[in-house]
Design a protein around this motif. Structure first.
Motif, PDB file in Angstrom:
ATOM      1  N   GLN A   1      28.621  25.346  54.381  1.00 46.57           N
ATOM      2  CA  GLN A   1      29.652  26.254  53.899  1.00 46.57           C
ATOM      3  C   GLN A   1      30.488  25.647  52.775  1.00 46.57           C
ATOM      4  O   GLN A   1      30.904  26.350  51.850  1.00 46.57           O
ATOM      5  CB  GLN A   1      30.574  26.661  55.051  1.00 46.57           C
ATOM      6  CG  GLN A   1      29.944  27.633  56.016  1.00 46.57           C
ATOM      7  CD  GLN A   1      30.926  28.097  57.079  1.00 46.57           C
ATOM      8  OE1 GLN A   1      31.879  27.405  57.408  1.00 46.57           O
ATOM      9  NE2 GLN A   1      30.692  29.269  57.625  1.00 46.57           N
ATOM     10  N   SER A   2      30.748  24.343  52.858  1.00 48.64           N
ATOM     11  CA  SER A   2      31.596  23.706  51.861  1.00 48.64           C
ATOM     12  C   SER A   2      31.008  23.775  50.455  1.00 48.64           C
ATOM     13  O   SER A   2      31.714  23.540  49.475  1.00 48.64           O
ATOM     14  CB  SER A   2      31.855  22.247  52.248  1.00 48.64           C
ATOM     15  OG  SER A   2      30.635  21.531  52.382  1.00 48.64           O
ATOM     16  N   GLU A   3      29.721  24.103  50.358  1.00 50.55           N
ATOM     17  CA  GLU A   3      29.063  24.202  49.058  1.00 50.55           C
ATOM     18  C   GLU A   3      29.042  25.629  48.518  1.00 50.55           C
ATOM     19  O   GLU A   3      28.479  25.891  47.451  1.00 50.55           O
ATOM     20  CB  GLU A   3      27.626  23.673  49.168  1.00 50.55           C
ATOM     21  CG  GLU A   3      27.550  22.200  49.558  1.00 50.55           C
ATOM     22  CD  GLU A   3      26.130  21.745  49.877  1.00 50.55           C
ATOM     23  OE1 GLU A   3      25.229  22.619  49.939  1.00 50.55           O
ATOM     24  OE2 GLU A   3      25.926  20.530  50.055  1.00 50.55           O
ATOM     25  N   HIS A   4      29.661  26.553  49.255  1.00 46.06           N
ATOM     26  CA  HIS A   4      29.586  27.964  48.860  1.00 46.06           C
ATOM     27  C   HIS A   4      30.956  28.639  48.871  1.00 46.06           C
ATOM     28  O   HIS A   4      31.066  29.835  49.165  1.00 46.06           O
ATOM     29  CB  HIS A   4      28.623  28.704  49.800  1.00 46.06           C
ATOM     30  CG  HIS A   4      27.220  28.192  49.746  1.00 46.06           C
ATOM     31  ND1 HIS A   4      26.321  28.581  48.780  1.00 46.06           N
ATOM     32  CD2 HIS A   4      26.575  27.283  50.520  1.00 46.06           C
ATOM     33  CE1 HIS A   4      25.178  27.946  48.961  1.00 46.06           C
ATOM     34  NE2 HIS A   4      25.303  27.157  50.012  1.00 46.06           N
ATOM     35  N   LEU A   5      31.989  27.889  48.528  1.00 39.76           N
ATOM     36  CA  LEU A   5      33.339  28.441  48.539  1.00 39.76           C
ATOM     37  C   LEU A   5      33.488  29.606  47.558  1.00 39.76           C
ATOM     38  O   LEU A   5      34.265  30.533  47.804  1.00 39.76           O
ATOM     39  CB  LEU A   5      34.354  27.342  48.211  1.00 39.76           C
ATOM     40  CG  LEU A   5      34.381  26.133  49.149  1.00 39.76           C
ATOM     41  CD1 LEU A   5      35.513  25.199  48.768  1.00 39.76           C
ATOM     42  CD2 LEU A   5      34.497  26.568  50.605  1.00 39.76           C
ATOM     43  N   ALA A   6      32.743  29.564  46.462  1.00 46.49           N
ATOM     44  CA  ALA A   6      32.813  30.646  45.477  1.00 46.49           C
ATOM     45  C   ALA A   6      32.337  31.970  46.074  1.00 46.49           C
ATOM     46  O   ALA A   6      32.846  33.047  45.711  1.00 46.49           O
ATOM     47  CB  ALA A   6      31.982  30.297  44.246  1.00 46.49           C
ATOM     48  N   ASP A   7      31.375  31.913  46.993  1.00 51.54           N
ATOM     49  CA  ASP A   7      30.883  33.130  47.636  1.00 51.54           C
ATOM     50  C   ASP A   7      31.987  33.796  48.453  1.00 51.54           C
ATOM     51  O   ASP A   7      32.143  35.027  48.439  1.00 51.54           O
ATOM     52  CB  ASP A   7      29.703  32.813  48.562  1.00 51.54           C
ATOM     53  CG  ASP A   7      28.473  32.339  47.803  1.00 51.54           C
ATOM     54  OD1 ASP A   7      28.460  32.474  46.566  1.00 51.54           O
ATOM     55  OD2 ASP A   7      27.543  31.844  48.454  1.00 51.54           O
ATOM     56  N   TYR A   8      32.740  32.986  49.184  1.00 54.87           N
ATOM     57  CA  TYR A   8      33.812  33.532  50.018  1.00 54.87           C
ATOM     58  C   TYR A   8      34.962  34.043  49.156  1.00 54.87           C
ATOM     59  O   TYR A   8      35.564  35.075  49.461  1.00 54.87           O
ATOM     60  CB  TYR A   8      34.312  32.471  51.003  1.00 54.87           C
ATOM     61  CG  TYR A   8      33.188  31.732  51.689  1.00 54.87           C
ATOM     62  CD1 TYR A   8      32.115  32.420  52.264  1.00 54.87           C
ATOM     63  CD2 TYR A   8      33.165  30.344  51.755  1.00 54.87           C
ATOM     64  CE1 TYR A   8      31.073  31.748  52.871  1.00 54.87           C
ATOM     65  CE2 TYR A   8      32.125  29.658  52.356  1.00 54.87           C
ATOM     66  CZ  TYR A   8      31.079  30.360  52.905  1.00 54.87           C
ATOM     67  OH  TYR A   8      30.046  29.694  53.497  1.00 54.87           O
ATOM     68  N   ALA A   9      35.249  33.319  48.066  1.00 52.39           N
ATOM     69  CA  ALA A   9      36.310  33.755  47.152  1.00 52.39           C
ATOM     70  C   ALA A   9      35.961  35.105  46.527  1.00 52.39           C
ATOM     71  O   ALA A   9      36.818  35.976  46.359  1.00 52.39           O
ATOM     72  CB  ALA A   9      36.528  32.712  46.065  1.00 52.39           C
ATOM     73  N   SER A  10      34.680  35.291  46.207  1.00 51.84           N
ATOM     74  CA  SER A  10      34.230  36.550  45.620  1.00 51.84           C
ATOM     75  C   SER A  10      34.381  37.697  46.617  1.00 51.84           C
ATOM     76  O   SER A  10      34.838  38.795  46.258  1.00 51.84           O
ATOM     77  CB  SER A  10      32.767  36.421  45.183  1.00 51.84           C
ATOM     78  OG  SER A  10      32.277  37.650  44.686  1.00 51.84           O
TER      79      SER A  10
END
Length: 293
Positions: free
Chosen positions: A80-89
């Motif tokens: 998950q720590s590598e996909h923070l942009a996905d959650y922000a989007s």
């Protein structure tokens, strides 16, 4: 035959904030068993978004214990720590719909409010886990007040305006359940949870938000997890609807309980896989103990 049934994808998603125990072993092995029965794939996801509690060495222990247990995953591990942009989007999409508001009350302030309310003999609404619903103060603040508090740098979380979100539903909300205690179509009631947190200062995405984004990104068709998350599925189904994400099939399995009848904790050494291995237990012993031989 639905897409879920033609190309089944399962996942096991532990957090590296402690050592794996028998409850984790049961969930991992059950996911693997069900995937094999359906000639599907089983993925591994590391839910390490909470950087205050998750540690790299504990992630390595997860891989070690799973390999020893005989759990084999397909493809690469999603961290998950590598996909923070996905959650922000995803959070931005909800913000654009006018469904997110900054929540400034501290836990202490909420506790005081609830205690005072209940001391007068009135009942404060609580979610299925027993936590009090968040007060309405911040939800009803004017935009000018919110901007002023944000400009002052006041610490806050971002919450979902649950009532407004539910009003966006064109009809009812449900999910398909194949679990051991419930099977069939289950009606979802996200209002039970109040205005859930979707982001806070120490974690850019909550479990609720990240889990639905991750499941969609990984193409998960079957979510197999513990019965303690049964009620939370209502929130996940609502977020899937709001974000136009696919709906998996859910299977909530029994919990492995300790001698005191409570859900196992990562702090309970006697049920940890490391302790059991050091005591001479084999993976076959673990499977028999869990009823998965």
């Amino acid at each position: 035959m639905s897409m879920n049934e033609r190309h089944p994808v399962f996942r096991f998603a532990p957090s590296p904030n402690g050592l794996l125990h028998l409850g984790h072993a049961y969930s991992a092995l059950l996911n693997q068993k069900m995937a094999r029965e359906k000639t599907g794939r089983v993925l591994l996801r590391i839910e390490d978004i909470d950087r205050t509690r998750c540690r790299p060495e504990l992630e390595e222990f997860i891989y070690r214990d799973l390999v020893w247990l005989g759990f084999r995953w397909d493809g690469t591990v999603r961290r998950q720590s590598e996909h923070l942009a996905d959650y922000a989007s995803a959070l931005q999409r909800l913000t654009d719909q006018g469904l997110i508001y900054p929540a400034f009350l501290t836990r202490s302030e909420v506790k005081q409010r609830v205690s005072a309310w209940e001391a007068s003999g009135r009942i404060w609404p609580r979610d299925p886990d027993g936590a009090p619903h968040y007060p309405e103060d911040d939800r009803e603040r004017s935009e000018a007040e919110r901007r002023q508090l944000l400009a002052l740098g006041k610490r806050h979380a971002l919450r979902l305006d649950m009532a407004k979100a539910v009003r966006k539903l064109s009809g009812g909300l449900n999910w398909r359940e194949t679990g051991e205690s419930d099977t069939g179509i289950v009606e979802a009631d996200p209002l039970e949870w109040g205005d859930v947190i979707l982001s806070r200062s120490d974690a850019p995405s909550s479990y609720h938000l990240s889990v639905v984004v991750d499941d969609a990104a990984q193409g998960v068709t079957h979510v197999v997890r513990g019965l303690d998350l049964f009620k939370a599925t209502a929130v996940h189904r609502l977020l899937q609807h709001l974000l136009d994400l696919p709906e998996p099939i859910y299977h909530h399995h029994r919990l492995i309980l300790g001698p005191d009848g409570r859900k196992l904790s990562k702090s309970e050494q006697s049920t940890g896989l490391e302790s059991l291995r050091e005591a001479g237990q084999s993976p076959a012993d673990i499977r028999r103990l869990l009823g998965l031989a």
